[in-house]
Design an enzyme around this catalytic site. Structure first.
Site, PDB file in Angstrom:
ATOM      1  N   GLU A  64      40.387  -3.135  27.756  1.00 40.94           N
ATOM      2  CA  GLU A  64      40.554  -4.068  27.072  1.00 40.94           C
ATOM      3  C   GLU A  64      39.758  -5.438  27.219  1.00 40.94           C
ATOM      4  O   GLU A  64      39.436  -6.046  26.178  1.00 40.94           O
ATOM      5  CB  GLU A  64      42.038  -4.493  27.348  1.00 40.94           C
ATOM      6  CG  GLU A  64      42.452  -5.841  26.808  1.00 40.94           C
ATOM      7  CD  GLU A  64      43.996  -6.174  26.878  1.00 40.94           C
ATOM      8  OE1 GLU A  64      44.661  -5.572  27.748  1.00 40.94           O
ATOM      9  OE2 GLU A  64      44.333  -6.955  26.191  1.00 40.94           O
ATOM     10  N   ILE A  82      45.422  -4.530  33.244  1.00 33.70           N
ATOM     11  CA  ILE A  82      47.205  -5.083  33.567  1.00 33.70           C
ATOM     12  C   ILE A  82      47.433  -4.964  32.176  1.00 33.70           C
ATOM     13  O   ILE A  82      47.236  -5.558  31.197  1.00 33.70           O
ATOM     14  CB  ILE A  82      47.153  -6.483  34.116  1.00 33.70           C
ATOM     15  CG1 ILE A  82      46.154  -6.591  35.393  1.00 33.70           C
ATOM     16  CG2 ILE A  82      48.642  -6.958  34.448  1.00 33.70           C
ATOM     17  CD1 ILE A  82      46.293  -8.072  35.996  1.00 33.70           C
ATOM     18  N   ASP A  83      48.910  -4.261  32.266  1.00 34.23           N
ATOM     19  CA  ASP A  83      49.555  -4.227  30.834  1.00 34.23           C
ATOM     20  C   ASP A  83      50.848  -5.078  31.226  1.00 34.23           C
ATOM     21  O   ASP A  83      51.531  -4.889  32.418  1.00 34.23           O
ATOM     22  CB  ASP A  83      49.927  -2.838  30.460  1.00 34.23           C
ATOM     23  CG  ASP A  83      50.638  -2.838  29.095  1.00 34.23           C
ATOM     24  OD1 ASP A  83      50.024  -3.610  28.224  1.00 34.23           O
ATOM     25  OD2 ASP A  83      51.837  -2.327  29.102  1.00 34.23           O
ATOM     26  N   THR A  85      50.369  -8.626  31.219  1.00 34.28           N
ATOM     27  CA  THR A  85      49.540  -9.854  31.867  1.00 34.28           C
ATOM     28  C   THR A  85      50.378 -11.034  31.752  1.00 34.28           C
ATOM     29  O   THR A  85      50.521 -11.865  32.674  1.00 34.28           O
ATOM     30  CB  THR A  85      48.227 -10.270  30.867  1.00 34.28           C
ATOM     31  OG1 THR A  85      47.465  -9.030  31.301  1.00 34.28           O
ATOM     32  CG2 THR A  85      47.577 -11.375  31.503  1.00 34.28           C
TER      33      THR A  85
HETATM   34  C1  IPD Z   1      50.954  -6.608  25.859  1.00 35.56           C
HETATM   35  C2  IPD Z   1      52.181  -5.913  26.392  1.00 35.56           C
HETATM   36  C3  IPD Z   1      53.262  -6.306  25.552  1.00 35.56           C
HETATM   37  C4  IPD Z   1      53.213  -5.974  24.107  1.00 35.56           C
HETATM   38  C5  IPD Z   1      51.867  -6.534  23.553  1.00 35.56           C
HETATM   39  C6  IPD Z   1      50.654  -6.131  24.566  1.00 35.56           C
HETATM   40  P1  IPD Z   1      49.037  -6.973  27.782  1.00 35.56           P
HETATM   41  O1  IPD Z   1      49.750  -6.034  26.698  1.00 35.56           O
HETATM   42  O2  IPD Z   1      52.037  -4.541  26.287  1.00 35.56           O
HETATM   43  O3  IPD Z   1      54.484  -5.604  26.069  1.00 35.56           O
HETATM   44  O4  IPD Z   1      54.277  -6.726  23.215  1.00 35.56           O
HETATM   45  O5  IPD Z   1      51.739  -6.284  22.321  1.00 35.56           O
HETATM   46  O6  IPD Z   1      49.509  -6.720  23.885  1.00 35.56           O
HETATM   47  O7  IPD Z   1      48.433  -8.328  26.913  1.00 35.56           O
HETATM   48  O8  IPD Z   1      49.860  -7.471  28.663  1.00 35.56           O
HETATM   49  O9  IPD Z   1      47.831  -6.380  28.326  1.00 35.56           O
HETATM   50 CA    CA Z   2      48.399  -4.224  27.005  1.00 32.65          CA
HETATM   51 CA    CA Z   3      46.227  -6.107  29.423  1.00 31.30          CA
END
Ligand code: IPD
Ligand code: CA
Ligand code: CA
Length: 258
Positions: A64, A82-83, A85
């Site tokens: 990412e 990190i999912d 964030t």
């Molecule tokens: C996000 C998370 C969130 C989702 C967003 C994503 P990130 O990823 O997965 O639950 O609703 O569409 O972008 O930015 O925390 O890696």
């Molecule tokens: Ca994510």
């Molecule tokens: Ca992320």
């Protein structure tokens, strides 16, 4: 060796998340005011890269925060360092490291680890899915009206027919519990282990869903695009369910009544 390297990369990145959690670290914005990236996203990514490159210097990597490093290889690692964030930046322990591995364009491994509640989800194509090494399965509910669902919303508002808020509005007005955890990878894993009966989101990236979608499929669930067709992580929409409520949820998301 691929599996061991995946486990090692995921575990070592999770140690980085734990080390900095609820401590001061720098935060900046990407597109939009709340699309955050922290210093820890970058640190986690670097740890994952070094574990992979040490063992498999010729594999393609898509991550990412750093983009894609294309190489002549049948293997591709798809990484979200990190999912969740926004949760992480606010000290909310619903976040994880998520890594999927494709071979010749097909997902073959998925690992999602939330070290804050000690949950490591894993799957290998054709071998089922596990949570902390115990086999998991999707739920058994057969009707959306009695289901517990989860969704997520993009950082920039999508105002279109059957968009995220319209679908959410319809489900909530019908009295259906729809949660919003803030981590798509965890949403998928919680469908895989039967806590949720279904998850949908209108705008995801490959790194959000790469690992989790294999984990759902290997736990006996179904994953498609928003039209109910074959899922490809490089397009935005996703519906993941226990399989039994899938067609009904597809209809509702495309304008049908609950
Ligand atoms: C996000 C998370 C969130 C989702 C967003 C994503 P990130 O990823 O997965 O639950 O609703 O569409 O972008 O930015 O925390 O890696
Ligand atoms: Ca994510
Ligand atoms: Ca992320």
């Amino acid at each position: 060796m691929l599996k061991q390297t995946l486990l090692k990369a995921t575990e070592q990145a999770a140690l980085v998340l734990k080390e900095y959690f609820q401590k001061p670290f720098s935060i900046s914005n990407k597109e939009g005011i709340n699309n955050l990236v922290t210093e820890v996203d970058h640190k986690s990514e670097q740890v994952i890269f070094s574990v992979i490159k040490n063992q498999f210097p010729n594999h393609t990597i898509l991550s990412e925060e750093s983009g894609e490093f294309i190489q002549e290889s049948e293997y591709k690692w798809i990484i979200d360092p990190i999912d969740g964030t926004v949760n992480y930046a606010n000290g909310i322990p619903i976040c994880c490291v998520s890594i999927g591995i494709e071979k010749n364009g097909k997902m073959i491994f998925g690992a999602v680890y939330n070290p804050f509640i000690g949950e490591f989800f894993f799957s290998e194509k054709g071998s089922g899915a596990t949570l902390n090494n115990q086999p998991i399965q999707v739920s058994n509910k057969s009707n959306v009206s009695t289901s517990c669902l989860v969704t997520g919303f993009p950082y920039t508002y999508l105002d279109k027919p059957n968009g995220p808020l319209q679908v959410f509005d319809k489900l909530i007005r019908a009295g259906i519990p729809v949660r919003r955890l803030g981590s798509a990878a965890i949403d998928l894993c919680w469908v895989a282990c039967g806590r949720f009966d279904g998850f949908y989101e209108h705008k995801l990236q490959a790194w959000d869903s790469a690992a989790g979608f294999l984990i759902v499929e290997e736990a006996g669930g179904k994953v498609t695009d928003l039209a109910g067709k074959y899922y490809n992580p490089y397009q935005p929409g996703l519906i993941a369910t226990n399989g039994k409520i899938h067609d009904q949820l597809v209809q509702i998301i495309n304008g049908g009544n609950v």
